[in-house]
Design an enzyme around this catalytic site. Structure first.
Site, mmCIF file in Angstrom:
data_model
loop_
_atom_site.group_PDB
_atom_site.id
_atom_site.type_symbol
_atom_site.label_atom_id
_atom_site.label_comp_id
_atom_site.label_asym_id
_atom_site.label_seq_id
_atom_site.Cartn_x
_atom_site.Cartn_y
_atom_site.Cartn_z
ATOM 1 N N ASP A 4 0.870 -1.166 0.000
ATOM 2 C CA ASP A 4 0.000 0.000 0.000
ATOM 3 C C ASP A 4 0.908 1.217 0.000
ATOM 4 O O ASP A 4 1.558 1.521 1.007
ATOM 5 C CB ASP A 4 -0.896 -0.007 1.242
ATOM 6 C CG ASP A 4 -1.875 1.165 1.273
ATOM 7 O OD1 ASP A 4 -1.737 2.094 0.434
ATOM 8 O OD2 ASP A 4 -2.770 1.162 2.134
ATOM 9 N N TYR A 98 -7.824 15.647 -10.049
ATOM 10 C CA TYR A 98 -7.017 14.601 -10.667
ATOM 11 C C TYR A 98 -5.765 15.183 -11.304
ATOM 12 O O TYR A 98 -4.664 14.629 -11.155
ATOM 13 C CB TYR A 98 -7.836 13.852 -11.718
ATOM 14 C CG TYR A 98 -7.020 12.872 -12.539
ATOM 15 C CD1 TYR A 98 -6.455 11.746 -11.952
ATOM 16 C CD2 TYR A 98 -6.801 13.086 -13.904
ATOM 17 C CE1 TYR A 98 -5.695 10.851 -12.695
ATOM 18 C CE2 TYR A 98 -6.044 12.199 -14.655
ATOM 19 C CZ TYR A 98 -5.493 11.084 -14.047
ATOM 20 O OH TYR A 98 -4.732 10.210 -14.781
ATOM 21 N N LYS A 102 -1.842 14.105 -10.569
ATOM 22 C CA LYS A 102 -0.917 13.584 -11.577
ATOM 23 C C LYS A 102 0.258 14.528 -11.779
ATOM 24 O O LYS A 102 1.404 14.094 -11.936
ATOM 25 C CB LYS A 102 -1.631 13.350 -12.903
ATOM 26 C CG LYS A 102 -2.580 12.181 -12.909
ATOM 27 C CD LYS A 102 -1.911 10.862 -12.492
ATOM 28 C CE LYS A 102 -0.939 10.327 -13.525
ATOM 29 N NZ LYS A 102 -0.430 8.970 -13.146
#
Length: 209
Positions: A4, A98, A102
């Site tokens: 994770d 988003y 990124k």
């Protein structure tokens, strides 16, 4: 190995196991990513937190914990699967959360290329020209219709291999596009074998390019 990337102990355990098993770390590929293409008012904060904790924080964390071992490698590379830093507002307006997540990965490329330059650790980004036929495309973005006009992940794998076999001290701080990497090696005359659907009438461009 189950990892994770949001959890420091989990990443550290994976790094330790890799070093114990293989004797060191030469390459880190930061590929883990979460996506939610929602405008601000429709973005749940748990989704915002998920994207930033996996994309940006996860990339930073993995690089941080691998760095001591990469410094011992003869040709160390970090490769983030993230886009070029295109500041055109159209890539922010529809899904700013988003894009921020990124682009955080891409900013790590800029920062780490400079920070680790003297250590000889390359930090680069790789991004596809077209959509790639992945589970995310199939399940979240466009289903079979978008899959049919996408390329297979093989093109990214081949481009990554070409980058990761270059001399790290001479290849760092770049934002590569998959087909451009192949073209540099004279391998882009016919890329149709990468098409998910061989008779695709066109290929869908990916975000940010």
């Amino acid at each position: 190995v189950k990892v994770d990337v949001r959890d420091e102990a989990s990443v550290q355990a994976a790094v330790d196991l890799a070093v114990k098993t293989f004797g060191g770390i030469d390459i880190l590929v930061n590929n883990a990513s979460a996506i939610s293409l929602t405008p601000t008012e429709q973005t749940q904060m748990k989704r915002y937190d998920l994207m930033h904790s996996i994309n940006t924080r996860g990339t930073f964390l993995c690089t941080k914990l691998c760095a001591p071992h990469l410094k011992k490698s003869e040709n160390p590379h970090v490769l983030n699967l993230s886009p070029p830093l295109n500041m055109d507002a159209r890539w922010f307006g529809p899904h700013v959360a988003y894009t921020m997540a990124k682009y955080g990965m891409s900013m790590c490329v800029l920062g780490h290329a400079e920070e680790f330059k003297e250590a000889g650790i390359a930090a680069n980004a790789l991004w596809p020209r077209t959509t790639i036929a992945t589970a995310a495309v199939n399940n979240l973005l466009g289903g079979e219709e978008l899959m049919a006009v996408s390329r297979t992940p093989d093109i990214m794998g081949d481009a990554a291999h070409l980058i990761l076999t270059r001399k790290s001290r001479k290849c760092t701080g770049n934002f590569f596009i998959d087909e451009d990497v192949l073209a540099e090696e004279g391998l882009a005359d016919d890329l149709s074998h990468y098409n998910f659907k061989k008779d695709a009438p066109f290929l869908a461009p990916d975000f940010f390019v």
